[in-house]
Design an enzyme around this catalytic site. Structure first.
Site, short mmCIF file in Angstrom:
data_model
loop_
_atom_site.label_atom_id
_atom_site.label_comp_id
_atom_site.label_asym_id
_atom_site.label_seq_id
_atom_site.Cartn_x
_atom_site.Cartn_y
_atom_site.Cartn_z
N LYS A 1 0.86 -1.18 0.00
CA LYS A 1 0.00 0.00 0.00
C LYS A 1 0.90 1.23 0.00
CE LYS A 1 -4.22 -1.60 2.17
NZ LYS A 1 -4.04 -2.92 1.57
N ASP B 1 -1.29 -1.99 -4.21
CA ASP B 1 -2.70 -2.12 -3.81
C ASP B 1 -3.42 -0.83 -4.17
OD1 ASP B 1 -2.07 -4.51 -2.61
OD2 ASP B 1 -2.43 -3.84 -0.56
N GLN C 1 -10.20 -1.11 -9.21
CA GLN C 1 -11.43 -1.57 -8.54
C GLN C 1 -12.66 -1.44 -9.44
OE1 GLN C 1 -10.42 1.51 -5.96
NE2 GLN C 1 -9.97 0.23 -4.17
N ARG D 1 -4.28 -5.97 -11.60
CA ARG D 1 -5.06 -6.88 -10.76
C ARG D 1 -6.45 -6.26 -10.57
NH1 ARG D 1 -2.33 -7.13 -5.40
NH2 ARG D 1 -3.74 -5.55 -4.65
N LYS E 1 -13.04 -6.16 -6.89
CA LYS E 1 -14.33 -5.44 -6.84
C LYS E 1 -14.19 -4.11 -6.11
CE LYS E 1 -17.25 -9.49 -7.31
NZ LYS E 1 -18.37 -10.29 -6.79
N GLY E 2 -13.36 -4.07 -5.06
CA GLY E 2 -13.19 -2.84 -4.28
C GLY E 2 -13.70 -3.03 -2.87
N THR F 1 -10.63 -12.41 -7.20
CA THR F 1 -12.00 -12.54 -6.71
C THR F 1 -12.24 -13.96 -6.22
OG1 THR F 1 -14.35 -12.35 -7.30
CG2 THR F 1 -12.87 -13.05 -9.07
N HIS F 2 -13.22 -14.10 -5.29
CA HIS F 2 -13.63 -15.43 -4.83
C HIS F 2 -14.98 -15.79 -5.40
CE1 HIS F 2 -11.36 -13.16 -1.79
NE2 HIS F 2 -10.61 -14.24 -1.76
N ARG G 1 -12.48 -4.76 6.91
CA ARG G 1 -12.95 -4.79 5.50
C ARG G 1 -13.29 -6.22 5.09
NH1 ARG G 1 -8.84 -0.70 4.91
NH2 ARG G 1 -7.34 -2.15 4.01
C1 LIG Z 1 -5.59 -10.95 -4.01
C2 LIG Z 1 -6.52 -9.84 -3.62
C3 LIG Z 1 -6.05 -8.54 -3.56
C4 LIG Z 1 -6.93 -7.50 -3.23
N1 LIG Z 1 -6.48 -6.22 -3.23
C5 LIG Z 1 -7.35 -5.20 -3.06
C6 LIG Z 1 -6.93 -3.85 -3.21
O1 LIG Z 1 -5.76 -3.56 -3.46
N2 LIG Z 1 -7.86 -2.87 -3.06
C7 LIG Z 1 -9.19 -3.16 -2.78
O2 LIG Z 1 -9.99 -2.23 -2.69
N3 LIG Z 1 -9.58 -4.44 -2.58
C8 LIG Z 1 -8.72 -5.46 -2.72
N4 LIG Z 1 -9.15 -6.75 -2.57
C9 LIG Z 1 -10.49 -7.02 -2.00
C10 LIG Z 1 -11.60 -6.97 -3.05
O3 LIG Z 1 -11.83 -5.65 -3.46
C11 LIG Z 1 -12.93 -7.54 -2.49
O4 LIG Z 1 -13.36 -6.74 -1.44
C12 LIG Z 1 -12.83 -8.97 -2.02
O5 LIG Z 1 -12.06 -9.74 -2.87
C13 LIG Z 1 -14.26 -9.61 -1.95
O6 LIG Z 1 -14.87 -9.57 -3.19
P1 LIG Z 1 -15.05 -10.84 -4.16
O7 LIG Z 1 -14.54 -10.44 -5.50
O8 LIG Z 1 -14.46 -12.04 -3.58
O9 LIG Z 1 -16.61 -10.96 -4.38
P2 LIG Z 1 -17.82 -11.04 -3.37
O10 LIG Z 1 -19.04 -10.95 -4.24
O11 LIG Z 1 -17.67 -10.09 -2.26
O12 LIG Z 1 -17.71 -12.51 -2.79
C14 LIG Z 1 -17.93 -13.68 -3.56
C15 LIG Z 1 -17.98 -14.86 -2.60
O13 LIG Z 1 -16.67 -15.06 -2.04
C16 LIG Z 1 -16.75 -15.36 -0.65
N5 LIG Z 1 -16.13 -14.24 0.10
C17 LIG Z 1 -15.76 -13.04 -0.36
N6 LIG Z 1 -15.21 -12.29 0.62
C18 LIG Z 1 -15.25 -13.06 1.72
C19 LIG Z 1 -14.85 -12.85 3.07
N7 LIG Z 1 -14.28 -11.72 3.48
N8 LIG Z 1 -15.05 -13.86 3.96
C20 LIG Z 1 -15.60 -15.03 3.57
N9 LIG Z 1 -16.02 -15.29 2.31
C21 LIG Z 1 -15.85 -14.31 1.40
C22 LIG Z 1 -18.23 -15.48 -0.33
O14 LIG Z 1 -18.59 -16.84 -0.48
C23 LIG Z 1 -18.88 -14.61 -1.38
O15 LIG Z 1 -20.21 -15.01 -1.65
C24 LIG Z 1 -8.30 -7.80 -2.92
C25 LIG Z 1 -8.76 -9.11 -3.00
C26 LIG Z 1 -7.91 -10.12 -3.35
C27 LIG Z 1 -8.45 -11.52 -3.45
#
Ligand SMILES: Cc1cc2nc3c(=O)[nH]c(=O)nc-3n(C[C@H](O)[C@H](O)[C@H](O)COP(=O)(O)OP(=O)(O)OC[C@H]3O[C@@H](n4cnc5c(N)ncnc54)[C@H](O)[C@@H]3O)c2cc1C
Length: 308
Positions: A98, A133, A162, A183, A186-187, A229-230, A291
């Site tokens: 960061k 980041d 994001q 990378r 979503k944010g 993303t997950h 977060r």
């Molecule tokens: C490698 C990496 C780097 C990142 N870097 C940044 C960054 O620099 N800046 C930034 O703003 N954000 C960053 N993020 C966070 C990102 O913005 C999201 O907030 C985060 O990844 C959750 O969103 P999602 O895409 O998984 O989708 P979502 O729709 O939020 O989640 C999809 C599914 O994944 C699972 N899931 C997601 N989050 C969680 C959790 N916390 N606990 C348990 N299960 C969960 C759930 O089953 C959910 O239904 C990063 C994420 C990753 C994986």
């Protein structure tokens, strides 16, 4: 944005809570779901377990918005030593930082010096990239400008963008001529309503649109598209789209966080996709952890269970 998510994001920025909540024993216990420990040794131990099943890593030492430049220098020195350790152990680990942890609120010049010292070392000793980041929208433009400046001299730098921000599609277009490593996420921050898509479906659609742009450009340009993303539905759509475009599995990459969807991480690796897992560590985990709770407010139940 729902109310519980809003409250958790507000708590992530609240000074009073920042000082007190990390002291609570049951919260410290619950944090372990998302980070293997506070020290780099904990992170390195976890990394070795992941590498056993073919998943390389990204490391980030938690901390943001430091208030003295000496703290930024300590962070820089921490990463320089870490790079030596990674080299010594011959592990496939990249670093993500960061900018506000490297002095971005205090001096841009010092931040560049600190950041490029890490980038230069990663290039020479690990032959890999350092990612920036993306923090909240107050920093978006400055971070992108900073990235462009660094990318002119170093090819091994990446940036996070994001999908929740309206501006991101245009930012990608403007970055394309830099052969960027991007990378997509979503944010994760609490943002002003006039800057972001208002619901999850719209954010997901924009992520997919940006992913398509990166995938289609990757056929002609030397860019590295990373989808962090997950979201399984989104991951499958991206895989299908890449397949339709005739883009090989190894031309793009997924990233996920330690402790979330571990089985999916292993499955993607087994199926021949490139997947890296981000391991966060360090003592300053509070805002980052809040977060993570905000992303899935149901995680609060896991915290509460640790009271007993
Ligand atoms: C490698 C990496 C780097 C990142 N870097 C940044 C960054 O620099 N800046 C930034 O703003 N954000 C960053 N993020 C966070 C990102 O913005 C999201 O907030 C985060 O990844 C959750 O969103 P999602 O895409 O998984 O989708 P979502 O729709 O939020 O989640 C999809 C599914 O994944 C699972 N899931 C997601 N989050 C969680 C959790 N916390 N606990 C348990 N299960 C969960 C759930 O089953 C959910 O239904 C990063 C994420 C990753 C994986």
């Amino acid at each position: 944005m729902n109310i519980s998510k809003n409250i958790l994001l507000w708590m992530s920025e609240n000074k009073f809570m920042k000082e007190r909540i990390p002291e609570l024993k049951f919260v410290r216990k619950a944090v372990k779901k998302f980070m293997p420990g506070e020290t780099e040794e904990d992170a390195l131990y976890a990394a070795e377990q992941y590498l056993h099943f073919g998943v390389p890593l990204v490391f980030t030492k938690l901390g943001e918005n430091i208030s003295r430049l000496s703290e930024a220098q300590e962070v820089r020195d921490h990463y320089l030593k870490l790079i030596d350790k990674i080299k010594e152990k011959n592990l496939d680990i990249e670093i993500s930082v960061k900018l506000t942890q490297l002095g971005f609120d205090l001096s841009e010049e010092e931040t560049i010096n600190n950041f490029l010292a890490i980038v230069k070392n990663a290039k020479e000793k690990l032959h890999n990239s350092v990612f920036i980041d993306m923090e909240n929208s107050l920093y978006t433009k400055r971070t992108i400008d900073f990235y462009k400046k660094c990318k002119k001299d170093f090819d091994n730098v990446g940036i996070c963008l994001q999908a929740y921000l309206f501006r991101t599609e245009k930012d990608i277009e403007e970055l394309l001529s830099f052969n960027p490593s991007i990378r997509m996420v979503k944010g994760a921050y609490k943002e002003p309503y006039d800057l972001v898509f208002k619901n999850k479906t719209m954010v997901d659609n924009n992520f997919f649109l940006c992913a398509n742009k990166l995938l289609s450009e990757s056929a002609q340009k030397k860019i590295r598209p990373v989808f962090a993303t997950h979201d399984e539905k989104l991951i499958n759509s991206i895989i299908n789209e890449a397949d339709k475009m005739g883009i090989s599995k190894t031309s793009y990459e997924f990233q996920m966080l330690y402790g979330i969807k571990t089985e999916l991480q292993k499955k993607l690796a087994k199926d021949g996709f490139v997947i890296r897992v981000l391991i966060a560590y360090g003592e300053s985990w509070y805002p980052w952890y809040m977060r993570r709770l905000a992303e899935r407010p149901a995680n609060i139940w896991f915290v509460i269970k640790n009271i007993y």
